[in-house]
Write an enzyme that holds these catalytic residues in place. Sequence first.
Site, mmCIF file in Angstrom:
data_model
loop_
_atom_site.group_PDB
_atom_site.id
_atom_site.type_symbol
_atom_site.label_atom_id
_atom_site.label_comp_id
_atom_site.label_asym_id
_atom_site.label_seq_id
_atom_site.Cartn_x
_atom_site.Cartn_y
_atom_site.Cartn_z
ATOM 1 C CB CYS A 2 27.303 10.646 38.473
ATOM 2 S SG CYS A 2 25.885 10.295 38.139
ATOM 3 C CE LYS A 34 -3.860 1.952 2.188
ATOM 4 N NZ LYS A 34 -3.545 3.772 2.167
ATOM 5 C CB CYS A 58 24.300 15.849 38.137
ATOM 6 S SG CYS A 58 23.644 13.693 37.729
ATOM 7 C CB CYS A 116 26.914 14.302 34.690
ATOM 8 S SG CYS A 116 27.430 13.773 36.782
HETATM 9 S S1 IVH Z 1 -6.316 -0.831 -4.995
HETATM 10 C C1 IVH Z 1 -11.520 1.387 -5.213
HETATM 11 N N1 IVH Z 1 -4.060 -0.895 -4.686
HETATM 12 O O1 IVH Z 1 -5.200 3.826 -0.911
HETATM 13 C C2 IVH Z 1 -10.006 1.814 -4.621
HETATM 14 N N2 IVH Z 1 -4.647 1.183 -3.704
HETATM 15 O O2 IVH Z 1 -6.615 3.862 1.162
HETATM 16 C C3 IVH Z 1 -8.953 0.981 -4.428
HETATM 17 N N3 IVH Z 1 -3.581 2.784 -2.824
HETATM 18 O O3 IVH Z 1 -7.431 5.128 -2.574
HETATM 19 C C4 IVH Z 1 -7.421 0.881 -4.553
HETATM 20 N N4 IVH Z 1 -1.026 1.957 -2.915
HETATM 21 O O4 IVH Z 1 -4.657 5.266 -2.951
HETATM 22 C C5 IVH Z 1 -5.180 0.408 -5.128
HETATM 23 N N5 IVH Z 1 -1.415 -0.858 -3.652
HETATM 24 C C6 IVH Z 1 -2.582 -0.663 -3.989
HETATM 25 C C7 IVH Z 1 -2.573 1.573 -3.204
HETATM 26 C C8 IVH Z 1 -4.018 2.264 -3.191
HETATM 27 C C9 IVH Z 1 -2.304 2.765 -2.310
HETATM 28 C C10 IVH Z 1 -4.651 3.920 -1.836
HETATM 29 C C11 IVH Z 1 -4.912 4.474 -2.889
HETATM 30 C C12 IVH Z 1 -6.572 4.229 -2.134
HETATM 31 C C13 IVH Z 1 -5.549 3.725 -0.995
HETATM 32 C C14 IVH Z 1 -7.634 3.420 0.151
#
Ligand code: IVH
Length: 490
Positions: A449, A132, A425, A443
Amino acid sequence: MTDLFDSHDKKIIAKQIQQLVDELNNYNYAYHTLDESLIDDYSYDQMYRKLVALEALYPELILANSPTQKVGGEVITKFKQINHQIPMLSLNNIFSNLTENNENKHNELIQFNARICKELEVDKLEYVASVKYDGVAISLIYKNGVLKHGVTRGNGFTGEDVTHNIRTIKNIPKVLSGQSIPYTLEVRGEVLIFNDAFNKLNQEQIENNLKVYANPRNTAAGSIRQLDSNIAASRPLHFFAYSIANISEDYLFKTYIEQLNFLKNLGFDIGLYNQVCPDYKALIEYFENTLAKRHELPFAIDGVVYKVNQIDYQTRLGFVMRAPRFSVAHKFPAEEAISQIMNIELQVGRTGAVTPVAKINPVSVGGVIVSNATLHNQDEIKRKDIQIGDYVIVRRAGDVIPEIARVILEKRTDNVRKFIMPDKCPICNSHLIRLTGETITRCSGGLFCDAQKKQSITHFASKLGLNIDGMGEKTVEQLVDYNLINNPAY
Ligand code: IVH
């Protein structure tokens, strides 16, 4: 009487809903419009779920401006607005409970898989897992293989025309390549900045005495929303494609992985981390592997995304509210969380170096409860303008000691107070010394210490020293406190 009680009760619920809506809208505005994060994803999601639950119980109390009724961001007017032919929706999030080490750990994923298997009346489902990307969602529209528009997500239904900036991104094809070019194509993906390029950019900012950027995501978002395309051109932006939103009718795909490979053949970067997973167990493996190597990746990710591979299953599952049912984002534990600094104390190290440490309201960061965060030294406190009582973003990335990333100035009240470095200290009352040109305060007590004494002896007995079994921190502490030893020799 019951009625009275009910209406009183309802008033409280209504107020609660109103508060959640206001707060969530505030966070959404900061995130989507100002490119600033005021809350971590996990806490946001907890609040969001609470609102969804309350609204499900009291649908008559749903407010028109509730974030559950829209997709996110507000459209701002400095750009031409473009309506998305297909809405740019969001994904539902799931989380794992990483502090638990049993089969319940990935409960939310197991439930997601079970729910859609049941709906489709199958025993198991094949998925594609991807990383992601923590960037900015962009939709690209091609006609006859030529890039026509680049549009932001905006509120999901209407976005901003940022074509002038999108054209400056080197790895976005301006003309599609390959044998099979669709008449119309709308590709979605994420614009981001690689970590190396981000660090280099910040180095240049420092050299030119300019503002240091907070993180790659906000910098990417800020670059895309500039009127002057020279700014975007000067930033090292990169695009990863993850879906086809729209394509001329004669293109039929059986699976999502076929779509990704098709995009690759047209010239898009689909990244190196898409994996076909035969069942949900393989998703767990993908999640755990990716989480473990999160910091080895050259760009920021905030989780992984799973999609049902078969397109006809995707179609059958469809969408609910603002998200598809065939896909889900499995978020990593946030490496940042919000907390409040209750006090600042000093820690004296083995060599006498004095480190200010923030005592914070305990908060879960990266799957661990954190109550102390290092402030490094006095200059850092000044540079970040940290005061006692401030609300702050606590950060714990990988194995790094938790630290304060920044102060949330919007939340500062009159009740904060500045930290003043004492001249003695706190452990042995010796003078604290800071030499000119040095950042570290020390210190002057040496082995007089107790703090230095304990840590010298512990170090002496540790694996790096004589490796004395059983002579750990706790034992040394007791031996010194009872005056039984004074230094490594006696
Ligand atoms: S699929 C219906 N694949 O994450 C949306 N999204 O939190 C389908 N994103 O809006 C998105 N990496 O902007 C998809 N490998 C990935 C992604 C990804 C980042 C983002 C995207 C989405 C958001 C959702």
